[in-house]
Design a protein around this motif. Structure first.
Motif, PDB file in Angstrom:
ATOM      1  N   GLY A   1     -54.330 -22.678   1.945  1.00  0.00           N
ATOM      2  CA  GLY A   1     -55.534 -23.364   2.380  1.00  0.00           C
ATOM      3  C   GLY A   1     -56.057 -22.869   3.710  1.00  0.00           C
ATOM      4  N   VAL A   2     -55.892 -21.566   3.968  1.00  0.00           N
ATOM      5  CA  VAL A   2     -56.387 -20.984   5.211  1.00  0.00           C
ATOM      6  C   VAL A   2     -57.415 -19.901   4.879  1.00  0.00           C
ATOM      7  CG1 VAL A   2     -54.214 -21.443   6.394  1.00  0.00           C
ATOM      8  CG2 VAL A   2     -54.572 -19.215   5.322  1.00  0.00           C
ATOM      9  N   ALA A   3     -58.150 -19.482   5.891  1.00  0.00           N
ATOM     10  CA  ALA A   3     -59.148 -18.438   5.691  1.00  0.00           C
ATOM     11  C   ALA A   3     -58.469 -17.133   5.275  1.00  0.00           C
ATOM     12  CB  ALA A   3     -59.942 -18.218   6.977  1.00  0.00           C
ATOM     13  N   VAL A   4     -59.154 -16.344   4.457  1.00  0.00           N
ATOM     14  CA  VAL A   4     -58.561 -15.088   3.972  1.00  0.00           C
ATOM     15  C   VAL A   4     -58.317 -14.107   5.120  1.00  0.00           C
ATOM     16  CG1 VAL A   4     -59.497 -15.277   1.646  1.00  0.00           C
ATOM     17  CG2 VAL A   4     -60.860 -14.176   3.438  1.00  0.00           C
TER      18      VAL A   4
ATOM     19  N   THR B   1     -44.622 -29.439   4.704  1.00  0.00           N
ATOM     20  CA  THR B   1     -45.055 -28.406   3.777  1.00  0.00           C
ATOM     21  C   THR B   1     -45.372 -27.129   4.528  1.00  0.00           C
ATOM     22  OG1 THR B   1     -47.400 -28.962   3.966  1.00  0.00           O
ATOM     23  CG2 THR B   1     -46.113 -30.213   2.352  1.00  0.00           C
ATOM     24  N   LYS B   2     -45.579 -26.051   3.741  1.00  0.00           N
ATOM     25  CA  LYS B   2     -45.928 -24.769   4.383  1.00  0.00           C
ATOM     26  C   LYS B   2     -47.251 -24.883   5.117  1.00  0.00           C
ATOM     27  CE  LYS B   2     -45.397 -22.363   0.621  1.00  0.00           C
ATOM     28  NZ  LYS B   2     -44.701 -23.370  -0.181  1.00  0.00           N
ATOM     29  N   ARG B   3     -48.183 -25.693   4.572  1.00  0.00           N
ATOM     30  CA  ARG B   3     -49.461 -25.857   5.258  1.00  0.00           C
ATOM     31  C   ARG B   3     -49.254 -26.569   6.594  1.00  0.00           C
ATOM     32  NH1 ARG B   3     -54.700 -28.067   2.111  1.00  0.00           N
ATOM     33  NH2 ARG B   3     -53.954 -26.417   0.749  1.00  0.00           N
ATOM     34  N   ASP B   4     -48.354 -27.578   6.609  1.00  0.00           N
ATOM     35  CA  ASP B   4     -48.043 -28.257   7.873  1.00  0.00           C
ATOM     36  C   ASP B   4     -47.480 -27.254   8.882  1.00  0.00           C
ATOM     37  OD1 ASP B   4     -48.790 -30.722   6.866  1.00  0.00           O
ATOM     38  OD2 ASP B   4     -46.778 -31.167   6.106  1.00  0.00           O
ATOM     39  N   ARG B   5     -46.607 -26.369   8.399  1.00  0.00           N
ATOM     40  CA  ARG B   5     -46.020 -25.379   9.289  1.00  0.00           C
ATOM     41  C   ARG B   5     -47.103 -24.496   9.886  1.00  0.00           C
ATOM     42  NH1 ARG B   5     -41.136 -22.514   6.275  1.00  0.00           N
ATOM     43  NH2 ARG B   5     -40.950 -21.519   8.316  1.00  0.00           N
ATOM     44  N   TYR B   6     -48.098 -24.153   9.057  1.00  0.00           N
ATOM     45  CA  TYR B   6     -49.189 -23.327   9.558  1.00  0.00           C
ATOM     46  C   TYR B   6     -49.915 -24.050  10.682  1.00  0.00           C
ATOM     47  CZ  TYR B   6     -54.003 -21.872   9.979  1.00  0.00           C
ATOM     48  OH  TYR B   6     -55.208 -21.522  10.494  1.00  0.00           O
ATOM     49  N   HIS B   7     -50.225 -25.323  10.450  1.00  0.00           N
ATOM     50  CA  HIS B   7     -50.970 -26.076  11.458  1.00  0.00           C
ATOM     51  C   HIS B   7     -50.159 -26.303  12.722  1.00  0.00           C
ATOM     52  CE1 HIS B   7     -54.594 -26.594   9.192  1.00  0.00           C
ATOM     53  NE2 HIS B   7     -53.951 -27.126   8.166  1.00  0.00           N
ATOM     54  N   HIS B   8     -48.827 -26.129  12.610  1.00  0.00           N
ATOM     55  CA  HIS B   8     -47.992 -26.216  13.803  1.00  0.00           C
ATOM     56  C   HIS B   8     -47.727 -24.831  14.400  1.00  0.00           C
ATOM     57  CE1 HIS B   8     -47.209 -30.302  12.299  1.00  0.00           C
ATOM     58  NE2 HIS B   8     -46.910 -30.576  13.552  1.00  0.00           N
ATOM     59  N   GLY B   9     -48.482 -23.864  13.968  1.00  0.00           N
ATOM     60  CA  GLY B   9     -48.421 -22.542  14.581  1.00  0.00           C
ATOM     61  C   GLY B   9     -47.458 -21.572  13.964  1.00  0.00           C
TER      62      GLY B   9
ATOM     63  N   PHE C   1     -49.224 -10.409  -6.510  1.00  0.00           N
ATOM     64  CA  PHE C   1     -49.289 -10.936  -5.155  1.00  0.00           C
ATOM     65  C   PHE C   1     -50.393 -10.267  -4.350  1.00  0.00           C
ATOM     66  CE2 PHE C   1     -48.100  -9.850  -0.780  1.00  0.00           C
ATOM     67  CZ  PHE C   1     -48.262 -11.109  -0.211  1.00  0.00           C
ATOM     68  N   SER C   2     -51.119 -11.070  -3.580  1.00  0.00           N
ATOM     69  CA  SER C   2     -52.128 -10.521  -2.671  1.00  0.00           C
ATOM     70  C   SER C   2     -52.226 -11.431  -1.453  1.00  0.00           C
ATOM     71  CB  SER C   2     -53.498 -10.440  -3.355  1.00  0.00           C
ATOM     72  OG  SER C   2     -54.021 -11.741  -3.586  1.00  0.00           O
ATOM     73  N   LEU C   3     -52.703 -10.879  -0.354  1.00  0.00           N
ATOM     74  CA  LEU C   3     -52.906 -11.675   0.849  1.00  0.00           C
ATOM     75  C   LEU C   3     -53.934 -12.771   0.599  1.00  0.00           C
ATOM     76  CD1 LEU C   3     -52.933  -8.955   3.664  1.00  0.00           C
ATOM     77  CD2 LEU C   3     -51.254 -10.765   3.348  1.00  0.00           C
ATOM     78  N   ALA C   4     -54.966 -12.453  -0.195  1.00  0.00           N
ATOM     79  CA  ALA C   4     -56.006 -13.439  -0.484  1.00  0.00           C
ATOM     80  C   ALA C   4     -55.428 -14.623  -1.252  1.00  0.00           C
ATOM     81  CB  ALA C   4     -57.134 -12.789  -1.286  1.00  0.00           C
ATOM     82  N   GLU C   5     -54.550 -14.346  -2.244  1.00  0.00           N
ATOM     83  CA  GLU C   5     -53.948 -15.427  -3.013  1.00  0.00           C
ATOM     84  C   GLU C   5     -53.024 -16.274  -2.139  1.00  0.00           C
ATOM     85  OE1 GLU C   5     -53.004 -18.046  -5.947  1.00  0.00           O
ATOM     86  OE2 GLU C   5     -54.633 -16.576  -5.874  1.00  0.00           O
TER      87      GLU C   5
ATOM     88  N   LEU D   1     -47.714 -19.782  11.037  1.00  0.00           N
ATOM     89  CA  LEU D   1     -48.378 -19.184   9.888  1.00  0.00           C
ATOM     90  C   LEU D   1     -47.585 -18.003   9.349  1.00  0.00           C
ATOM     91  CD1 LEU D   1     -50.712 -18.885   7.921  1.00  0.00           C
ATOM     92  CD2 LEU D   1     -51.960 -17.585   9.662  1.00  0.00           C
ATOM     93  N   ARG D   2     -46.975 -17.220  10.222  1.00  0.00           N
ATOM     94  CA  ARG D   2     -46.227 -16.045   9.760  1.00  0.00           C
ATOM     95  C   ARG D   2     -45.123 -16.436   8.777  1.00  0.00           C
ATOM     96  NH1 ARG D   2     -42.044 -12.505  10.482  1.00  0.00           N
ATOM     97  NH2 ARG D   2     -42.661 -10.301  10.534  1.00  0.00           N
ATOM     98  N   ALA D   3     -44.313 -17.438   9.166  1.00  0.00           N
ATOM     99  CA  ALA D   3     -43.231 -17.881   8.289  1.00  0.00           C
ATOM    100  C   ALA D   3     -43.777 -18.485   7.005  1.00  0.00           C
ATOM    101  CB  ALA D   3     -42.353 -18.895   9.016  1.00  0.00           C
ATOM    102  N   ALA D   4     -44.878 -19.239   7.105  1.00  0.00           N
ATOM    103  CA  ALA D   4     -45.482 -19.847   5.922  1.00  0.00           C
ATOM    104  C   ALA D   4     -45.983 -18.779   4.955  1.00  0.00           C
ATOM    105  CB  ALA D   4     -46.626 -20.768   6.332  1.00  0.00           C
ATOM    106  N   LEU D   5     -46.518 -17.698   5.472  1.00  0.00           N
ATOM    107  CA  LEU D   5     -46.994 -16.610   4.623  1.00  0.00           C
ATOM    108  C   LEU D   5     -45.840 -15.924   3.897  1.00  0.00           C
ATOM    109  CD1 LEU D   5     -49.709 -15.103   6.971  1.00  0.00           C
ATOM    110  CD2 LEU D   5     -50.128 -15.963   4.648  1.00  0.00           C
ATOM    111  N   ILE D   6     -44.720 -15.735   4.597  1.00  0.00           N
ATOM    112  CA  ILE D   6     -43.557 -15.120   3.954  1.00  0.00           C
ATOM    113  C   ILE D   6     -43.050 -16.010   2.826  1.00  0.00           C
ATOM    114  CG2 ILE D   6     -41.169 -14.385   4.301  1.00  0.00           C
ATOM    115  CD1 ILE D   6     -41.997 -13.626   7.192  1.00  0.00           C
ATOM    116  N   ASP D   7     -42.939 -17.325   3.108  1.00  0.00           N
ATOM    117  CA  ASP D   7     -42.495 -18.267   2.073  1.00  0.00           C
ATOM    118  C   ASP D   7     -43.426 -18.239   0.866  1.00  0.00           C
ATOM    119  OD1 ASP D   7     -40.395 -19.046   3.669  1.00  0.00           O
ATOM    120  OD2 ASP D   7     -41.364 -20.884   4.383  1.00  0.00           O
ATOM    121  N   THR D   8     -44.722 -18.220   1.128  1.00  0.00           N
ATOM    122  CA  THR D   8     -45.701 -18.234   0.043  1.00  0.00           C
ATOM    123  C   THR D   8     -45.664 -16.932  -0.735  1.00  0.00           C
ATOM    124  OG1 THR D   8     -47.115 -19.725   1.324  1.00  0.00           O
ATOM    125  CG2 THR D   8     -48.153 -18.535  -0.496  1.00  0.00           C
TER     126      THR D   8
END
Length: 201
Positions: A45-48, A5-13, A35-39, A15-22
């Motif tokens: 499931g990461v800090a704002v 999942t995108k969250r797994d990708r974040y935990h594997h470092g 769309f917002s960075l906070a959303e 985060l940039r790609a996961a943010l673009i996908d989201t």
């Protein structure tokens, strides 16, 4: 094998790609205004504050989405099977553009509508193969006259964009049949522009 999942990708470092996908997901669901960075942070499931490690602000992330859109546009154009002639190659670009707009409607409207990234170096690099297709076919069809080539390329781009916009307005009906109609008419209009290219410059 478990699905990544995108969250797994974040935990594997990644985060940039996961943010673009989201961001692409949120734009598809709610439009660019929703769309917002906070959303995006909440969905991952990461800090704002986490997105700011990779993007200065919302606009910078939207530019990254624009770059991804450019890559998807290249893929759509490449998937169109044109012939070897410059006429057929140029028509294939128009068809691919309309198909891209149909498949990625919300992103198309967000990126190529009110906040086009054209001119941004990253987007220009991502979309370079499409630009080269326009340029190469245009030069071949213009006898090497850059003014005619540029005018023809602009006219074909406007025609493809116009047919995509009319498709979104429902002018060709609904569903896959509407997409096929828009693609066919964009192709026919492109052939007509090619035939009358001497009058464009």
């Amino acid at each position: 094998m478990p699905r990544t999942t995108k969250r797994d990708r974040y935990h594997h470092g990644d985060l940039r790609a996961a943010l673009i996908d989201t961001a692409m997901e949120l734009i598809a669901e709610q439009g660019v205004q929703g769309f917002s960075l906070a959303e995006a942070s909440r969905r991952l499931g990461v800090a704002v504050s986490a997105p700011y490690r990779h993007f200065a602000d919302r606009e910078e992330l939207l530019l990254a989405v624009g770059v991804r859109a450019g890559e998807l546009l290249v893929a759509a154009v490449t998937a169109e099977r044109g012939g070897d002639s410059p006429e057929e190659r140029l028509v294939a670009v128009a068809r691919g553009y309309v198909r891209f707009a149909a498949k990625h409607r919300t992103m198309f409207e967000a990126v190529f509508g009110t906040r086009t990234p054209v001119g941004e170096p990253e987007f220009e690099r991502a979309a370079q193969p499409v630009k080269e297709a326009f340029h190469d076919a245009g030069m071949a069809l213009s006898g090497g006259d850059p003014a005619v080539a540029e005018a023809l390329g602009t006219a074909v781009a406007a025609t493809a964009h116009g047919h995509a916009a009319l498709l979104h307005l429902g002018m060709f009906g609904q569903g896959e049949e509407a997409v096929d109609t828009a693609v066919r008419r964009a192709a026919a209009a492109t052939f007509a522009l090619i035939a009358g290219r001497s009058a464009l410059a």
